[in-house]
Design a protein around this motif. Structure first.
Motif, PDB file in Angstrom:
ATOM      1  N   GLU A  43      17.137 155.693  84.404  1.00 49.85           N
ATOM      2  CA  GLU A  43      17.085 157.463  84.706  1.00 49.85           C
ATOM      3  C   GLU A  43      16.329 158.021  85.808  1.00 49.85           C
ATOM      4  OE1 GLU A  43      19.227 160.989  83.006  1.00 49.85           O
ATOM      5  OE2 GLU A  43      18.966 159.029  81.618  1.00 49.85           O
ATOM      6  N   LEU A  44      16.971 157.652  86.739  1.00 50.61           N
ATOM      7  CA  LEU A  44      16.544 158.642  87.863  1.00 50.61           C
ATOM      8  C   LEU A  44      16.544 160.064  87.383  1.00 50.61           C
ATOM      9  CD1 LEU A  44      17.871 156.834  91.153  1.00 50.61           C
ATOM     10  CD2 LEU A  44      15.625 156.700  89.956  1.00 50.61           C
ATOM     11  N   ASN A  45      15.497 161.109  88.379  1.00 48.69           N
ATOM     12  CA  ASN A  45      15.139 162.430  88.259  1.00 48.69           C
ATOM     13  C   ASN A  45      15.494 162.235  89.685  1.00 48.69           C
ATOM     14  OD1 ASN A  45      15.348 165.107  88.747  1.00 48.69           O
ATOM     15  ND2 ASN A  45      12.285 165.060  87.692  1.00 48.69           N
ATOM     16  N   LYS A  46      16.703 163.464  90.068  1.00 45.54           N
ATOM     17  CA  LYS A  46      16.966 163.506  91.168  1.00 45.54           C
ATOM     18  C   LYS A  46      15.826 164.043  92.297  1.00 45.54           C
ATOM     19  CE  LYS A  46      21.832 160.342  90.591  1.00 45.54           C
ATOM     20  NZ  LYS A  46      22.612 160.054  91.247  1.00 45.54           N
ATOM     21  N   SER A  47      15.639 164.786  91.407  1.00 44.96           N
ATOM     22  CA  SER A  47      15.331 166.105  92.228  1.00 44.96           C
ATOM     23  C   SER A  47      14.065 165.454  93.013  1.00 44.96           C
ATOM     24  CB  SER A  47      15.061 167.367  91.445  1.00 44.96           C
ATOM     25  OG  SER A  47      14.366 167.030  89.895  1.00 44.96           O
ATOM     26  N   ILE A  48      13.325 164.663  92.671  1.00 46.63           N
ATOM     27  CA  ILE A  48      11.811 163.672  92.941  1.00 46.63           C
ATOM     28  C   ILE A  48      12.388 162.821  93.583  1.00 46.63           C
ATOM     29  CG2 ILE A  48      10.675 165.026  91.779  1.00 46.63           C
ATOM     30  CD1 ILE A  48      10.435 162.654  89.950  1.00 46.63           C
ATOM     31  N   SER A  49      11.421 162.508  94.404  1.00 47.56           N
ATOM     32  CA  SER A  49      11.012 161.013  95.587  1.00 47.56           C
ATOM     33  C   SER A  49      11.516 160.090  94.675  1.00 47.56           C
ATOM     34  CB  SER A  49      10.137 160.772  96.455  1.00 47.56           C
ATOM     35  OG  SER A  49       9.315 160.913  95.354  1.00 47.56           O
ATOM     36  N   ALA A  50      12.470 159.234  95.492  1.00 46.60           N
ATOM     37  CA  ALA A  50      11.879 157.688  94.394  1.00 46.60           C
ATOM     38  C   ALA A  50      10.031 156.962  94.467  1.00 46.60           C
ATOM     39  CB  ALA A  50      12.488 156.300  95.528  1.00 46.60           C
ATOM     40  N   ALA A  51       9.249 157.196  95.141  1.00 51.14           N
ATOM     41  CA  ALA A  51       8.009 157.113  94.943  1.00 51.14           C
ATOM     42  C   ALA A  51       7.678 158.020  93.160  1.00 51.14           C
ATOM     43  CB  ALA A  51       7.692 157.273  96.122  1.00 51.14           C
ATOM     44  N   ALA A  52       8.185 159.082  93.601  1.00 51.09           N
ATOM     45  CA  ALA A  52       7.201 160.121  91.588  1.00 51.09           C
ATOM     46  C   ALA A  52       8.092 159.352  90.731  1.00 51.09           C
ATOM     47  CB  ALA A  52       7.854 161.557  92.332  1.00 51.09           C
ATOM     48  N   ASN A  53       9.872 158.983  91.201  1.00 51.59           N
ATOM     49  CA  ASN A  53      10.251 158.531  90.149  1.00 51.59           C
ATOM     50  C   ASN A  53       9.462 157.421  89.609  1.00 51.59           C
ATOM     51  OD1 ASN A  53      13.284 159.387  89.064  1.00 51.59           O
ATOM     52  ND2 ASN A  53      13.298 159.860  91.556  1.00 51.59           N
ATOM     53  N   LEU A  54       9.183 156.331  90.196  1.00 52.85           N
ATOM     54  CA  LEU A  54       8.475 155.249  89.690  1.00 52.85           C
ATOM     55  C   LEU A  54       7.018 155.673  89.404  1.00 52.85           C
ATOM     56  CD1 LEU A  54       8.772 151.954  90.203  1.00 52.85           C
ATOM     57  CD2 LEU A  54       7.357 152.293  92.291  1.00 52.85           C
ATOM     58  N   ARG A  55       6.285 156.577  90.280  1.00 49.15           N
ATOM     59  CA  ARG A  55       5.123 156.871  89.634  1.00 49.15           C
ATOM     60  C   ARG A  55       5.503 157.112  88.361  1.00 49.15           C
ATOM     61  NH1 ARG A  55       3.724 159.703  92.782  1.00 49.15           N
ATOM     62  NH2 ARG A  55       2.315 158.661  93.942  1.00 49.15           N
ATOM     63  N   GLN A  56       6.553 158.264  87.188  1.00 44.67           N
ATOM     64  CA  GLN A  56       6.654 158.244  86.381  1.00 44.67           C
ATOM     65  C   GLN A  56       6.981 156.812  85.377  1.00 44.67           C
ATOM     66  OE1 GLN A  56       9.145 161.533  86.515  1.00 44.67           O
ATOM     67  NE2 GLN A  56       7.996 163.194  87.463  1.00 44.67           N
ATOM     68  N   ALA A  57       7.792 156.065  86.294  1.00 44.38           N
ATOM     69  CA  ALA A  57       8.068 155.084  84.953  1.00 44.38           C
ATOM     70  C   ALA A  57       7.162 154.097  84.450  1.00 44.38           C
ATOM     71  CB  ALA A  57       8.966 153.934  86.265  1.00 44.38           C
ATOM     72  N   PHE A  58       5.891 153.950  85.190  1.00 47.68           N
ATOM     73  CA  PHE A  58       5.017 153.345  84.839  1.00 47.68           C
ATOM     74  C   PHE A  58       4.145 153.371  83.756  1.00 47.68           C
ATOM     75  CE2 PHE A  58       4.822 151.250  88.890  1.00 47.68           C
ATOM     76  CZ  PHE A  58       4.539 150.253  88.636  1.00 47.68           C
ATOM     77  N   ALA A  59       4.443 155.097  83.217  1.00 40.98           N
ATOM     78  CA  ALA A  59       4.414 155.381  81.680  1.00 40.98           C
ATOM     79  C   ALA A  59       5.447 155.265  80.210  1.00 40.98           C
ATOM     80  CB  ALA A  59       3.707 156.760  82.173  1.00 40.98           C
ATOM     81  N   MET A  65       4.980 148.278  81.705  1.00 39.08           N
ATOM     82  CA  MET A  65       3.548 148.115  81.431  1.00 39.08           C
ATOM     83  C   MET A  65       3.114 146.533  80.080  1.00 39.08           C
ATOM     84  SD  MET A  65       4.039 151.664  79.077  1.00 39.08           S
ATOM     85  CE  MET A  65       5.353 151.589  78.339  1.00 39.08           C
ATOM     86  N   SER A  66       3.851 145.702  81.397  1.00 35.45           N
ATOM     87  CA  SER A  66       4.101 144.101  80.245  1.00 35.45           C
ATOM     88  C   SER A  66       3.256 143.484  80.867  1.00 35.45           C
ATOM     89  CB  SER A  66       5.371 143.574  80.356  1.00 35.45           C
ATOM     90  OG  SER A  66       6.519 144.203  79.235  1.00 35.45           O
ATOM     91  N   GLY A  67       2.006 144.183  81.978  1.00 34.11           N
ATOM     92  CA  GLY A  67       1.291 142.995  82.935  1.00 34.11           C
ATOM     93  C   GLY A  67       1.542 142.428  84.072  1.00 34.11           C
ATOM     94  N   TYR A  68       2.538 142.710  84.779  1.00 31.49           N
ATOM     95  CA  TYR A  68       3.003 141.461  85.411  1.00 31.49           C
ATOM     96  C   TYR A  68       2.486 141.778  86.701  1.00 31.49           C
ATOM     97  CZ  TYR A  68       7.067 139.941  83.323  1.00 31.49           C
ATOM     98  OH  TYR A  68       7.877 139.167  82.074  1.00 31.49           O
TER      99      TYR A  68
END
Length: 283
Positions: A43-59, A65-68
């Motif tokens: 679920e995207l936070n549309k108030s921030i960039s795609a890069a910022a969303n992806l950075r948050q998604a890694f958490a 987080m599966s180690g690929y």
């Protein structure tokens, strides 16, 4: 930057990140087995960039987080096609900038992907911030326009047909229109489509431009969800478009995903977009 071609084995061994202007998802697996196909929408936070969303998604994403170590990134940025025999890496950024005036070298990187079966090279741009986030987490990364698997799937599907075929593929508010001849692109373009009722104008224009026969040639529509909610008392956008176009063209085909991909178990994964089905089920 030129990314190498992608094989079917690659697709099953790497994590796929699908990143568009309006959505983000992660997937991996073998489409021949529903138990080995994993799709995770973020679920995207549309108030921030795609890069910022992806950075948050890694958490928070289990897949991320599966180690690929290997990743395929599908993006929906502006994409142009260059004939393979005319492609020159040293001039591609200038050509891209002339084609898309909104390209900013300071914030984006041009990525070229060879499409050997089409005799072309697909060129798109990736945000440098997004690329940094991806590169920080994966040691082997390739980028691909998300329309590319659709091109490959539909070219295979129409091969050998005695009728000429025009394809229209819908991704969010964009409509891709393309046709093939002798296994190469005869036409390819895309149009912003905030209102589905604008689609017939472009489709019928391209149909006439290519000199196609309204009685015998075919128009194929893909990527249109059957469950899009219609306005009260009106048909769904897909039903409206098919019905309207059939007033002008005898052969308008809108095939459901399950039939199009031969009921492979993985394609029944809830929420899986058409382009990901085409990617995982490619021949």
């Amino acid at each position: 930057m030129t990314t190498r071609p992608i094989s079917r084995n690659d697709i099953r061994l790497q994590l796929t990140l699908r990143i568009t202007r309006g959505s983000m998802s992660f997937s991996v697996g073998n489409p021949l087995s529903a138990q080995r196909m994993v799709f995770e929408a973020y679920e995207l936070n549309k108030s921030i960039s795609a890069a910022a969303n992806l950075r948050q998604a890694f958490a928070s994403s289990e897949l991320l987080m599966s180690g690929y170590n290997r990743a395929l990134v599908l993006t929906d940025g502006d994409t142009m096609l260059v004939p393979a025999d005319e492609y020159q890496p040293e001039g591609i950024e200038t050509l891209y900038q002339h084609t898309f005036g909104n390209y900013a070298p300071a914030s984006s990187t041009v990525v070229a992907t060879p499409l050997a079966e089409h005799g072309a090279v697909a060129v798109t741009a990736v945000s440098k911030d997004l690329k940094t986030v991806v590169d920080d987490h994966f040691s082997d990364v390739r980028y691909l326009p998300l329309i590319a698997p659709v091109w490959q799937h539909l070219r295979h599907r129409c091969h050998g047909s005695h009728r000429r075929q025009l394809f229209a593929h819908f991704v969010e508010d964009r409509m891709w229109v393309f046709a093939f001849a002798q296994n190469r692109f005869k036409f390819c373009n895309y149009y912003q489509m905030p209102n589905i009722k604008d689609a017939p104008y472009y489709l019928l224009y391209v149909w006439k431009l290519l000199g196609m026969d309204a009685r015998n040639d075919e128009l194929h529509l893909t990527g249109m969800a059957a469950d899009q909610l219609p306005a009260h008392g009106e048909p769904s956008p897909r039903d409206w478009l098919v019905g309207y176009l059939r007033g002008f063209l005898a052969r308008v085909v809108c095939v459901g995903e399950a039939v199009d991909f031969h009921l492979q178990p993985g394609t029944r994964t809830e929420g899986l977009p058409y382009d990901l089905m085409a990617l995982y089920c490619q021949e």
